[in-house]
Design a protein around this motif. Structure first.
Motif, PDB file in Angstrom:
ATOM      1  N   MET A  78      41.433  37.818  49.136  1.00 61.21           N
ATOM      2  CA  MET A  78      41.159  39.245  49.095  1.00 61.21           C
ATOM      3  C   MET A  78      41.399  39.818  47.701  1.00 61.21           C
ATOM      4  O   MET A  78      40.717  40.748  47.274  1.00 61.21           O
ATOM      5  N   PHE A  79      42.376  39.262  46.990  1.00 62.88           N
ATOM      6  CA  PHE A  79      42.612  39.698  45.610  1.00 62.88           C
ATOM      7  C   PHE A  79      41.379  39.419  44.754  1.00 62.88           C
ATOM      8  O   PHE A  79      40.975  40.264  43.938  1.00 62.88           O
ATOM      9  N   LEU A  80      40.784  38.232  44.905  1.00 61.67           N
ATOM     10  CA  LEU A  80      39.576  37.907  44.149  1.00 61.67           C
ATOM     11  C   LEU A  80      38.464  38.904  44.459  1.00 61.67           C
ATOM     12  O   LEU A  80      37.705  39.307  43.562  1.00 61.67           O
ATOM     13  N   MET A  81      38.349  39.289  45.730  1.00 63.53           N
ATOM     14  CA  MET A  81      37.317  40.250  46.108  1.00 63.53           C
ATOM     15  C   MET A  81      37.601  41.619  45.491  1.00 63.53           C
ATOM     16  O   MET A  81      36.716  42.245  44.899  1.00 63.53           O
ATOM     17  N   MET A  82      38.846  42.090  45.611  1.00 63.36           N
ATOM     18  CA  MET A  82      39.204  43.401  45.065  1.00 63.36           C
ATOM     19  C   MET A  82      39.077  43.418  43.548  1.00 63.36           C
ATOM     20  O   MET A  82      38.789  44.452  42.949  1.00 63.36           O
ATOM     21  N   ALA A  83      39.285  42.265  42.913  1.00 64.64           N
ATOM     22  CA  ALA A  83      39.260  42.183  41.449  1.00 64.64           C
ATOM     23  C   ALA A  83      37.859  42.317  40.873  1.00 64.64           C
ATOM     24  O   ALA A  83      37.694  42.310  39.637  1.00 64.64           O
ATOM     25  N   GLU A  84      36.849  42.482  41.716  1.00 66.26           N
ATOM     26  CA  GLU A  84      35.508  42.756  41.203  1.00 66.26           C
ATOM     27  C   GLU A  84      35.498  44.004  40.326  1.00 66.26           C
ATOM     28  O   GLU A  84      34.656  44.139  39.432  1.00 66.26           O
ATOM     29  N   VAL A  85      36.441  44.922  40.581  1.00 71.04           N
ATOM     30  CA  VAL A  85      36.486  46.163  39.802  1.00 71.04           C
ATOM     31  C   VAL A  85      36.822  45.915  38.331  1.00 71.04           C
ATOM     32  O   VAL A  85      36.647  46.798  37.497  1.00 71.04           O
ATOM     33  N   LEU A  86      37.296  44.722  37.979  1.00 70.28           N
ATOM     34  CA  LEU A  86      37.602  44.416  36.588  1.00 70.28           C
ATOM     35  C   LEU A  86      36.347  44.322  35.732  1.00 70.28           C
ATOM     36  O   LEU A  86      36.431  44.382  34.500  1.00 70.28           O
ATOM     37  N   GLN A  87      35.197  44.121  36.397  1.00 69.20           N
ATOM     38  CA  GLN A  87      33.899  44.106  35.709  1.00 69.20           C
ATOM     39  C   GLN A  87      33.903  43.161  34.514  1.00 69.20           C
ATOM     40  O   GLN A  87      33.534  43.532  33.388  1.00 69.20           O
TER      41      GLN A  87
END
Length: 378
Positions: free
Chosen positions: A9-18
């Motif tokens: 889930m962290f990998l998914m949420m980390a999409e915001v790092l762009q």
């Protein structure tokens, strides 16, 4: 399991790092290019770290099921009540997925290819397989993979100009031979969706999915969940040599999936979840499970995993937060600290700084829920 789920889930949420946008600002940096690649999905053939998010999430649904069933059996729940609960959970997952994909649109966006709807569509079948023996589970996996491969291969390759279905003429993944049955937007799953998705109200007729994703992928996704189910049974039974089993399954999955792909019998394509992808990604899931099992259960190194645990025990909440709160957090921070707050480290790093602040906001919300013992269950 919770730490592994939290990592996913962290990998998914980390999409915001762009990271892809940051990498564009540093085209000569191999580090940024590497990071950007692994935060993006492979265009068709291949695999990045980001491509392992959905398989891992699906795999862990299977791992958790034996524990859920044991809990309900201990309460003397009859089969009918258990199955009714399964259907309710399935429907909620499907509707939640549709709801999240419809945000900001003028009408409901009826598509069924995202993580939640794919799991929801396959979950009742997983429940029924879980009622049978371990051996039956392996047989069911074989039937799913072989049957899905046959269905694709027996479906005639349509004589359609690829550009009419969103595939450039110079695209490097135009397969030939048997592999041509798994080409983007000219395969069985695409044909099914041109019928099925047009049964729902739409702004305009569905012709193809830009990413090549498909509803029918829930069938091989069920195969991924069955792999997790088998692993969960081993864990709950405290089978001997768990670590060795996980490692052997991981290596076997990688080898078999790769062989099917390189021989052209079945390309390993995540976007349509080909049977070879089930095996290849399933191999990675077993290896990741082995890693977390070794660190946390065998070596008892647990303190490091607490930030992941906070996410993993509230995975549905994390999924929804990532889809609903990004702009609220980012815009609120800009409102209170000024319009140029994200340029603090320089314009090239602005997307990264914005993402880090949003990601911290996600985690703090989940940490507050963890402290208050607020856990969303379906």
């Amino acid at each position: 399991m919770d730490a592994y789920r939290g990592f996913v889930m962290f990998l998914m949420m980390a999409e915001v790092l762009q990271l892809s946008q940051v990498a564009e600002n540093f085209p000569e940096s191999t580090v940024w290019q590497f990071l950007a690649y692994h935060q993006s999905h492979a265009e068709w053939l291949g695999c990045s770290l980001h491509d392992l998010i959905q398989p891992s999430f699906s795999f862990l649904v299977g791992v958790a099921l034996p524990y859920s069933l044991a809990s309900r059996i201990s309460k003397s729940e009859p089969f009918g009540l258990q199955f009714a609960h399964t259907l309710r959970r399935s429907l909620i997952l499907i509707l939640l997925g549709i709801f999240l994909r419809s945000i900001g649109r003028s009408q409901t966006n009826f598509t069924f290819e995202d993580t939640l709807t794919q799991i929801g569509l396959g979950y009742p079948f997983l429940f029924l397989i879980a009622q049978r023996s371990l051996r039956t589970g392996w047989i069911a996996l074989g039937v799913i993979l072989v049957g899905y491969w046959l269905a694709f291969v027996l479906y005639p390759v349509p004589a359609i100009d690829p550009e009419r279905v969103g595939v450039p003429a110079d695209w490097p993944y135009h397969f030939t031979g048997i592999a041509a049955h798994f080409n983007k937007n000219t395969n069985l799953a695409w044909a099914f969706d041109t019928w099925f998705l047009n049964l729902f109200p739409r702004e305009k007729p569905f012709l193809y999915n830009g990413g090549g994703y498909a509803t029918l992928s829930f069938i091989p996704t069920l195969g991924t969940m069955v792999l997790g189910l088998q692993a969960g049974r081993w864990i709950r039974a405290q089978s001997a040599g768990l670590l060795k089993r996980f490692l052997m399954m991981g290596v076997a999955g990688l080898i078999l999936g790769s062989l099917l792909s390189v021989t052209g019998l079945c390309p390993s394509v995540k976007r349509i979840w080909t049977p070879s992808w089930v095996l290849f990604s399933g191999g990675w899931c077993f290896l990741l499970l082995a890693l977390f099992y070794y660190l946390i259960d065998v070596k008892s190194w647990q303190r490091w995993s607490f930030p992941l645990l906070v996410i993993g025990v509230n995975s549905i909440a994390a999924y929804c937060i990532a889809h609903l709160f990004e702009h609220f957090i980012a815009d609120s921070f800009r409102t209170h600290f000024g319009p140029h707050v994200y340029q603090f480290l320089g314009e090239p790093y602005a997307p990264l700084l914005r993402g880090l602040i949003v990601l911290l906001g996600y985690w703090l919300i989940l940490y507050w829920m963890y402290q208050k013992k607020l856990f969303i269950r379906i």
